[in-house]
Design a protein around this motif. Structure first.
Motif, PDB file in Angstrom:
ATOM      1  N   THR A   1    -120.582  13.670 -19.494  1.00  0.00           N
ATOM      2  CA  THR A   1    -121.520  13.111 -20.456  1.00  0.00           C
ATOM      3  C   THR A   1    -121.071  11.726 -20.911  1.00  0.00           C
ATOM      4  O   THR A   1    -119.905  11.343 -20.751  1.00  0.00           O
ATOM      5  N   GLN A   2    -121.990  10.994 -21.503  1.00  0.00           N
ATOM      6  CA  GLN A   2    -121.638   9.690 -22.050  1.00  0.00           C
ATOM      7  C   GLN A   2    -120.607   9.834 -23.154  1.00  0.00           C
ATOM      8  O   GLN A   2    -119.719   8.984 -23.299  1.00  0.00           O
ATOM      9  N   GLU A   3    -120.685  10.917 -23.912  1.00  0.00           N
ATOM     10  CA  GLU A   3    -119.698  11.140 -24.972  1.00  0.00           C
ATOM     11  C   GLU A   3    -118.309  11.315 -24.368  1.00  0.00           C
ATOM     12  O   GLU A   3    -117.322  10.765 -24.887  1.00  0.00           O
ATOM     13  N   GLN A   4    -118.195  12.054 -23.269  1.00  0.00           N
ATOM     14  CA  GLN A   4    -116.910  12.225 -22.609  1.00  0.00           C
ATOM     15  C   GLN A   4    -116.386  10.900 -22.044  1.00  0.00           C
ATOM     16  O   GLN A   4    -115.188  10.612 -22.124  1.00  0.00           O
ATOM     17  N   ILE A   5    -117.286  10.092 -21.494  1.00  0.00           N
ATOM     18  CA  ILE A   5    -116.901   8.764 -21.000  1.00  0.00           C
ATOM     19  C   ILE A   5    -116.363   7.914 -22.151  1.00  0.00           C
ATOM     20  O   ILE A   5    -115.338   7.233 -22.015  1.00  0.00           O
ATOM     21  N   ASN A   6    -117.019   7.968 -23.293  1.00  0.00           N
ATOM     22  CA  ASN A   6    -116.577   7.197 -24.454  1.00  0.00           C
ATOM     23  C   ASN A   6    -115.217   7.674 -24.952  1.00  0.00           C
ATOM     24  O   ASN A   6    -114.367   6.867 -25.351  1.00  0.00           O
ATOM     25  N   LEU A   7    -114.997   8.986 -24.925  1.00  0.00           N
ATOM     26  CA  LEU A   7    -113.711   9.524 -25.362  1.00  0.00           C
ATOM     27  C   LEU A   7    -112.580   9.043 -24.451  1.00  0.00           C
ATOM     28  O   LEU A   7    -111.505   8.645 -24.927  1.00  0.00           O
TER      29      LEU A   7
ATOM     30  N   THR B   1    -108.269   4.877 -32.509  1.00  0.00           N
ATOM     31  CA  THR B   1    -109.277   5.886 -32.830  1.00  0.00           C
ATOM     32  C   THR B   1    -108.693   7.279 -33.010  1.00  0.00           C
ATOM     33  O   THR B   1    -109.380   8.177 -33.494  1.00  0.00           O
ATOM     34  N   GLY B   2    -107.447   7.478 -32.586  1.00  0.00           N
ATOM     35  CA  GLY B   2    -106.825   8.775 -32.741  1.00  0.00           C
ATOM     36  C   GLY B   2    -107.297   9.821 -31.756  1.00  0.00           C
ATOM     37  O   GLY B   2    -107.026  11.024 -31.935  1.00  0.00           O
TER      38      GLY B   2
ATOM     39  N   SER C   1    -118.684   6.655 -33.186  1.00  0.00           N
ATOM     40  CA  SER C   1    -119.515   5.886 -34.127  1.00  0.00           C
ATOM     41  C   SER C   1    -118.769   4.595 -34.406  1.00  0.00           C
ATOM     42  O   SER C   1    -117.729   4.343 -33.803  1.00  0.00           O
ATOM     43  N   ASN C   2    -119.297   3.762 -35.279  1.00  0.00           N
ATOM     44  CA  ASN C   2    -118.688   2.445 -35.520  1.00  0.00           C
ATOM     45  C   ASN C   2    -118.404   2.246 -37.006  1.00  0.00           C
ATOM     46  O   ASN C   2    -119.242   2.567 -37.855  1.00  0.00           O
ATOM     47  N   ASN C   3    -117.226   1.703 -37.311  1.00  0.00           N
ATOM     48  CA  ASN C   3    -116.911   1.399 -38.711  1.00  0.00           C
ATOM     49  C   ASN C   3    -116.274   0.023 -38.868  1.00  0.00           C
ATOM     50  O   ASN C   3    -115.631  -0.250 -39.876  1.00  0.00           O
ATOM     51  N   GLY C   4    -116.469  -0.852 -37.885  1.00  0.00           N
ATOM     52  CA  GLY C   4    -115.969  -2.219 -38.007  1.00  0.00           C
ATOM     53  C   GLY C   4    -116.771  -3.011 -39.018  1.00  0.00           C
ATOM     54  O   GLY C   4    -117.919  -2.678 -39.333  1.00  0.00           O
ATOM     55  N   LYS C   5    -116.162  -4.063 -39.548  1.00  0.00           N
ATOM     56  CA  LYS C   5    -116.835  -4.855 -40.589  1.00  0.00           C
ATOM     57  C   LYS C   5    -116.479  -6.332 -40.431  1.00  0.00           C
ATOM     58  O   LYS C   5    -115.369  -6.676 -40.044  1.00  0.00           O
ATOM     59  N   ILE C   6    -117.450  -7.200 -40.731  1.00  0.00           N
ATOM     60  CA  ILE C   6    -117.247  -8.650 -40.756  1.00  0.00           C
ATOM     61  C   ILE C   6    -117.667  -9.172 -42.122  1.00  0.00           C
ATOM     62  O   ILE C   6    -118.772  -8.878 -42.594  1.00  0.00           O
TER      63      ILE C   6
ATOM     64  N   GLY D   1    -119.312  -2.012 -33.895  1.00  0.00           N
ATOM     65  CA  GLY D   1    -118.373  -1.630 -32.859  1.00  0.00           C
ATOM     66  C   GLY D   1    -117.499  -2.807 -32.488  1.00  0.00           C
ATOM     67  O   GLY D   1    -117.742  -3.950 -32.901  1.00  0.00           O
ATOM     68  N   GLU D   2    -116.460  -2.548 -31.718  1.00  0.00           N
ATOM     69  CA  GLU D   2    -115.598  -3.646 -31.287  1.00  0.00           C
ATOM     70  C   GLU D   2    -116.390  -4.605 -30.414  1.00  0.00           C
ATOM     71  O   GLU D   2    -117.287  -4.222 -29.669  1.00  0.00           O
ATOM     72  N   GLY D   3    -116.095  -5.905 -30.533  1.00  0.00           N
ATOM     73  CA  GLY D   3    -116.800  -6.903 -29.745  1.00  0.00           C
ATOM     74  C   GLY D   3    -116.879  -8.222 -30.483  1.00  0.00           C
ATOM     75  O   GLY D   3    -116.304  -8.393 -31.561  1.00  0.00           O
TER      76      GLY D   3
END
Length: 254
Positions: free
Chosen positions: A236-242, A175-176, A113-118, A148-150
């Motif tokens: 899975t996409q989740e595994q790719i993201n991990l 992300t740990g 998930s995303n927790n970045g902030k501007i 997200g990062e970017g």
């Protein structure tokens, strides 16, 4: 289950051996707040031709010339034929206006998930100010969350209708994601299997953490493109993201 002994490894590209270099050749400020007649021209050297250029994350083009621009900060990306890239920021000033904006961001430290902030701060003679991110709608809210990062394009507008853009970066935070808790099981089930990346199979042997760590960047790239694993298995996409998060965190043995 299919095997991958016939898969040919692709040599990794060393972008540092002949780095691409991006230079600003010229820039033209827009003539007014309402005008979009600004322009930026950049040139490239190093790397491997042909080059491609992009502005603010848009579609790549063969020319380093960009026109039809308003005031603000623009991020130009240069990419060579090997996929090596670099970036530079160019600011076009708004004529006869004191509208300005700065930002502060917090990194995205979540993987799935995303927790970045501007947080944007605008100054100038004509308040109140309005803000929008990307192609969204203007509002008085100067804080953008769950990012997200970017690189994000923030537009700031004053009460006179004058606007400028700011390219705000959300960095990757740690992300740990754990090798032992998250990644090892994915590698063991899909790569370090009989006939593939194990002892007596295809090199490198991914039963060894040292080999996984050494090839972490390639594993990230190939799983993202779904060219790995190549023999009918699917992750899975989740595994790719991990995997991506773990590699970007530094591919540590945690």
């Amino acid at each position: 289950m299919g095997r991958c002994t016939n898969h040919v490894e692709v040599a990794a590209v060393d972008c540092g051996a002949n780095p691409v270099v991006l230079s600003v050749e010229s820039k033209t400020n827009p003539t007014s707040c309402e005008s979009f007649d600004g322009a930026i021209t950049v040139t490239a050297s190093g790397g491997e031709t042909p080059y491609q250029y992009s502005i603010n994350g848009g579609t790549f083009q063969s020319s380093g010339a960009f026109s039809g621009l308003g005031g603000g900060t623009f991020t130009i990306t240069l990419q060579d034929s090997k996929g090596c890239d670099t970036q530079t920021e160019v600011t076009l000033a708004i004529q006869n206006s004191d509208l300005a904006a700065t930002y502060h961001s917090t990194a995205d430290s979540e993987c799935l998930s995303n927790n970045g902030k501007i947080m944007v701060n605008a100054t100038g003679s004509h308040s109140p100010f309005q803000f929008k991110i990307g192609s969204g709608s203007f509002s008085t809210d100067s804080v953008f969350s769950e990012l997200g990062e970017g690189i994000y394009r923030i537009t700031v507008k004053d009460s006179e209708g004058c606007s400028l853009t700011v390219n705000a970066t959300v960095a990757h935070g740690n992300t740990g994601i754990s090798w032992t808790g998250n990644i090892k099981a994915i590698i063991d089930a899909n790569c370090a299997v009989s006939g593939c990346h194990v002892s007596g199979g295809q090199s490198p042997n991914f039963s060894s953490f040292a080999n996984v760590q050494k090839n972490a960047s390639e594993i990230k790239a190939r799983t993202a493109s779904r060219s790995m694993p190549p023999d009918g298995r699917s992750i899975t996409q989740e595994q790719i993201n991990l995997i991506s998060c773990w590699v970007t965190d530094g591919a540590v043995n945690n």
